[in-house]
Design a protein around this motif. Sequence first.
Motif, PDB file in Angstrom:
ATOM      1  N   ALA A  70       0.850  -1.191   0.000  1.00  0.00           N
ATOM      2  CA  ALA A  70       0.000   0.000   0.000  1.00  0.00           C
ATOM      3  C   ALA A  70       0.888   1.244   0.000  1.00  0.00           C
ATOM      4  O   ALA A  70       2.119   1.145   0.057  1.00  0.00           O
ATOM      5  N   GLU A  71       0.252   2.388  -0.055  1.00  0.00           N
ATOM      6  CA  GLU A  71       0.967   3.656   0.001  1.00  0.00           C
ATOM      7  C   GLU A  71       0.640   4.362   1.304  1.00  0.00           C
ATOM      8  O   GLU A  71      -0.501   4.330   1.764  1.00  0.00           O
ATOM      9  N   VAL A  72       1.657   4.996   1.881  1.00  0.00           N
ATOM     10  CA  VAL A  72       1.442   5.824   3.060  1.00  0.00           C
ATOM     11  C   VAL A  72       0.949   7.175   2.549  1.00  0.00           C
ATOM     12  O   VAL A  72       1.666   7.861   1.816  1.00  0.00           O
ATOM     13  N   VAL A  73      -0.253   7.530   2.909  1.00  0.00           N
ATOM     14  CA  VAL A  73      -0.783   8.831   2.507  1.00  0.00           C
ATOM     15  C   VAL A  73      -0.162   9.902   3.380  1.00  0.00           C
ATOM     16  O   VAL A  73       0.330  10.915   2.886  1.00  0.00           O
ATOM     17  N   ALA A  74      -0.158   9.673   4.691  1.00  0.00           N
ATOM     18  CA  ALA A  74       0.410  10.637   5.626  1.00  0.00           C
ATOM     19  C   ALA A  74       0.610   9.981   6.981  1.00  0.00           C
ATOM     20  O   ALA A  74      -0.066   9.011   7.318  1.00  0.00           O
ATOM     21  N   VAL A  75       1.560  10.532   7.725  1.00  0.00           N
ATOM     22  CA  VAL A  75       1.726  10.187   9.135  1.00  0.00           C
ATOM     23  C   VAL A  75       1.588  11.497   9.887  1.00  0.00           C
ATOM     24  O   VAL A  75       2.400  12.412   9.713  1.00  0.00           O
ATOM     25  N   ILE A  76       0.535  11.590  10.679  1.00  0.00           N
ATOM     26  CA  ILE A  76       0.263  12.815  11.422  1.00  0.00           C
ATOM     27  C   ILE A  76       0.311  12.466  12.896  1.00  0.00           C
ATOM     28  O   ILE A  76      -0.566  11.761  13.404  1.00  0.00           O
ATOM     29  N   GLY A  77       1.354  12.926  13.557  1.00  0.00           N
ATOM     30  CA  GLY A  77       1.541  12.564  14.958  1.00  0.00           C
ATOM     31  C   GLY A  77       1.762  11.071  15.067  1.00  0.00           C
ATOM     32  O   GLY A  77       2.698  10.533  14.502  1.00  0.00           O
ATOM     33  N   ARG A  78       0.880  10.386  15.769  1.00  0.00           N
ATOM     34  CA  ARG A  78       0.987   8.934  15.929  1.00  0.00           C
ATOM     35  C   ARG A  78      -0.130   8.205  15.173  1.00  0.00           C
ATOM     36  O   ARG A  78      -0.520   7.112  15.530  1.00  0.00           O
ATOM     37  N   LYS A  79      -0.630   8.829  14.100  1.00  0.00           N
ATOM     38  CA  LYS A  79      -1.640   8.193  13.255  1.00  0.00           C
ATOM     39  C   LYS A  79      -1.105   8.114  11.824  1.00  0.00           C
ATOM     40  O   LYS A  79      -0.522   9.063  11.329  1.00  0.00           O
ATOM     41  N   ALA A  80      -1.316   6.971  11.210  1.00  0.00           N
ATOM     42  CA  ALA A  80      -0.875   6.772   9.827  1.00  0.00           C
ATOM     43  C   ALA A  80      -2.090   6.465   8.959  1.00  0.00           C
ATOM     44  O   ALA A  80      -3.018   5.780   9.388  1.00  0.00           O
ATOM     45  N   ILE A  81      -2.059   6.982   7.733  1.00  0.00           N
ATOM     46  CA  ILE A  81      -3.137   6.764   6.776  1.00  0.00           C
ATOM     47  C   ILE A  81      -2.558   5.993   5.606  1.00  0.00           C
ATOM     48  O   ILE A  81      -1.523   6.371   5.051  1.00  0.00           O
ATOM     49  N   PHE A  82      -3.235   4.890   5.236  1.00  0.00           N
ATOM     50  CA  PHE A  82      -2.775   4.028   4.151  1.00  0.00           C
ATOM     51  C   PHE A  82      -3.830   3.945   3.058  1.00  0.00           C
ATOM     52  O   PHE A  82      -5.025   3.958   3.338  1.00  0.00           O
TER      53      PHE A  82
END
Length: 96
Positions: A70-82
């Motif tokens: 998958a692709e990492v959309v963003a890592v914001i603080g301690r949350k990651a979006i895939f």
Amino acid sequence: MTSKQRSNLKSLAAVMKPIAQVGKEGIGENLIKSLSQALEARELIKVNLLPASSDDGENLAANIADLLHAEVVAVIGRKAIFYRRSSRKDFEHIVF
């Protein structure tokens, strides 16, 4: 993925709740299996990266994305979006 596509996916994920947590146990086979199933069903997921996890958020997200293909959309603080496009034919894919 372009920055405009990434921005659109981030806005879609802003209202989502995290579906899993990665903690001191790290990345297990069951976690990867459940995240993969969630990506197939939703295409976009959010995951909590707990401070007890051994690695920093960026590296941990990159490792998870690699295992999920998958692709990492963003890592914001301690949350990651895939994001991973679903292979299902009867699915309304995310348009960005």
